[in-house]
Write an enzyme that holds these catalytic residues in place. Structure first.
Site, short mmCIF file in Angstrom:
data_model
loop_
_atom_site.label_atom_id
_atom_site.label_comp_id
_atom_site.label_asym_id
_atom_site.label_seq_id
_atom_site.Cartn_x
_atom_site.Cartn_y
_atom_site.Cartn_z
N ARG A 151 -31.67 -19.04 -89.89
CA ARG A 151 -31.50 -20.05 -88.83
C ARG A 151 -30.23 -20.89 -88.96
O ARG A 151 -29.53 -21.06 -87.97
CB ARG A 151 -32.74 -20.94 -88.71
N CYS A 198 -22.28 -12.99 -99.76
CA CYS A 198 -20.82 -12.98 -99.55
C CYS A 198 -20.47 -13.14 -98.07
O CYS A 198 -20.01 -12.20 -97.42
CB CYS A 198 -20.24 -11.70 -100.11
N GLU A 199 -20.74 -14.32 -97.54
CA GLU A 199 -20.41 -14.69 -96.17
C GLU A 199 -20.22 -16.20 -96.15
O GLU A 199 -21.04 -16.92 -96.73
CB GLU A 199 -21.56 -14.37 -95.20
N PRO A 252 -46.93 -20.25 -77.44
CA PRO A 252 -46.24 -21.09 -78.44
C PRO A 252 -46.02 -20.33 -79.75
O PRO A 252 -46.92 -19.62 -80.21
CB PRO A 252 -47.23 -22.25 -78.65
N GLY A 253 -44.86 -20.46 -80.32
CA GLY A 253 -44.57 -19.84 -81.60
C GLY A 253 -44.17 -20.88 -82.63
O GLY A 253 -44.93 -21.24 -83.52
N GLY A 289 -41.72 -22.42 -76.30
CA GLY A 289 -40.49 -23.21 -76.29
C GLY A 289 -40.60 -24.65 -76.70
O GLY A 289 -39.58 -25.33 -76.88
C1 LIG Z 1 -39.74 -16.43 -78.49
C2 LIG Z 1 -40.64 -16.46 -77.35
C3 LIG Z 1 -41.73 -17.34 -77.31
C4 LIG Z 1 -41.98 -18.37 -78.38
O1 LIG Z 1 -41.03 -19.39 -78.34
P1 LIG Z 1 -41.23 -20.70 -79.26
O2 LIG Z 1 -39.99 -21.48 -79.02
O3 LIG Z 1 -41.31 -20.20 -80.67
O4 LIG Z 1 -42.47 -21.38 -78.82
C5 LIG Z 1 -42.60 -17.27 -76.24
N1 LIG Z 1 -42.39 -16.38 -75.23
C6 LIG Z 1 -41.36 -15.52 -75.22
C7 LIG Z 1 -41.19 -14.59 -74.09
C8 LIG Z 1 -40.44 -15.53 -76.28
O5 LIG Z 1 -39.40 -14.70 -76.25
#
Ligand SMILES: *Cc1c(COP(=O)(O)O)cnc(C)c1O
Length: 419
Positions: free
Chosen positions: A313, A343-344, A275-276, A239
């Protein structure tokens, strides 16, 4: 911090000229910088280096196998949310003992796959899911390692569609039910309770909601331990926000880590992170070509060959992405709506954006597109999925190729009665 910069007026990814890449590959396409991916995962790991934490990269942010391989080679684990992501993580060489399985509703097949692989932990999101896991594990004569994902009822996240930690969100176990469900889980033969899991949202730009949620979780852990439940792990989810443009200054992982150490130090738990966006977001761009400049009655439209199916996004979350010209950035500016050909009406990347003047055939880069870009794409409007390219120094490789029309329709079958 990333490795996309101008050299003599032309945009480069590390040492690779984007203009030459576009001529070779055709537009639109994604480009990722390997050096940036490595830098981000290292910064995050270093922030927690002293604590034996597990940093499990959230695969859904960018699930390309080459990206996963880069991160696995840095020692990262994986946070997966489907059987497909589990297979990707294993295929990329992530060790099972570094994989956690999150997600709202794991099917029996997915639970079996996780137990087959021997992953580190399943994060459980509901009582029926707990019962299903217990039943499957017990039938196999094992106890599944689990954490319950609790919902701390804290609002956070850059947009209502990426907030997950409020009581009205579908995620996690209601705060008021958590203690009773832990007691139940502790008595189930197919379950081995390992920890507590919390993930409150995405693109969170300050530490306050994290701290509020994590404080709440520490009190829960104290209660659970008082109930006789051994909690040895604490999964704090992902997050952490990134900068999508000027003026945005999300917390540095070091500040995030200091806050977490302060809050969790007394607990003596192994920390897990997922982390993503923070790893992949600023490591990728989407390169697109202007098809037409259309002068409407009220607006000037820059119509590009990337659409909402290639990067969702802006349409999905009203997200802001910086847009950079690949060349001629010192040209006089004009105000454009930057739109795709789909087409949106929601197929719009930016409204009333001031950009150096552009003409048909010019290239632009949509910045910060490395997370939740390629992984969310679709073939809407029968537009084939676009290529992904990994750059490393002056080398580049296509890590997902553009399918031909025949490849795109290969799975479709005309029933005999229509022939
Ligand atoms: C999407 C998600 C993440 C990664 O969130 P980021 O905002 O990309 O860091 C981590 N844990 C869970 C359970 C998620 O659904």
């Amino acid at each position: 911090m990333h490795h996309f910069q101008y050299r003599d007026g032309y945009l480069f990814a590390e040492d690779v000229d984007i203009t030459a890449l576009a001529d070779e590959i055709g537009t639109p396409f994604y480009v990722y910088s390997e050096a940036t991916l490595r830098r981000h995962i290292r910064v995050f790991q270093k922030a927690f280096a002293s604590s034996n934490a597990l940093v499990a990269y959230a695969v859904k942010a960018n699930s390309n196998l080459a990206v996963l391989k880069v991160l696995a080679s840095e020692g990262a684990g994986a946070d997966v949310v489907s059987g497909g992501e589990l297979q990707r993580a294993l295929k990329a060489g992530v060790a099972p003992e570094k994989i956690v399985f999150s997600g709202v509703a794991k099917t029996a097949d997915e639970i079996n796959a996780a137990l087959d692989a021997g992953i580190y932990q399943l994060n459980v999101e509901s009582e029926p899911e707990l019962e299903r896991i217990a039943q499957i594990a017990q039938a196999r004569g094992i106890a599944a390692p689990i954490a319950l994902r609790v919902n701390p009822d804290i609002a956070a996240g850059g947009h209502e569609k990426i907030s997950t930690g409020k009581s009205e969100d579908k995620f996690g176990i209601a705060w008021s039910d958590a203690r009773a469900l832990y007691a139940k889980a502790g008595a189930m033969p197919g379950i081995s309770v390992k920890g507590v899991d919390v993930h409150i949202g995405s693109q969170i730009a300050d530490l306050a909601p994290f701290e509020a949620a994590f404080q709440k979780v520490t009190t829960l852990i104290a209660d659970l331990r008082a109930d006789g439940c051994a909690i040895e792990r604490l999964d704090l989810g992902g997050g952490l926000g990134i900068s999508y443009g000027e003026g945005e200054a999300p917390p540095h992982p070091d500040a995030y880590a200091r806050m977490i150490r302060r809050v969790t130090e007394p607990l003596d738990v192994r920390l897990i992170f997922e982390p993503g966006r923070m790893i992949a977001g600023n490591a990728g761009i989407l390169v697109s070509r202007v098809i037409y400049v259309k002068v409407g009655e009220k607006r000037r439209f820059l119509i590009i060959d990337a659409g909402m199916n290639d990067l969702m996004r802006p349409a999905l979350y009203d997200a802001w992405h910086d847009i950079w010209p690949v060349a001629n950035r010192d040209a006089p500016t004009t105000i454009y709506d930057v739109v795709g050909p789909v087409c949106e009406s929601s197929d719009c990347f930016a409204k009333e954006r001031t950009l150096p003047e552009l003409r048909d055939g010019d290239l632009i880069a949509i910045m910060s597109a490395g997370a939740y870009g390629a992984s969310q794409t679709s073939e809407y409007n029968s537009r084939p999925l676009i290529p992904e390219v990994l750059v490393s120094g002056d080398a580049h490789a296509i890590i997902r190729k553009r399918p031909s029309f025949d490849e795109m329709i290969a799975g479709e079958v005309t029933p005999a009665w229509l022939d």
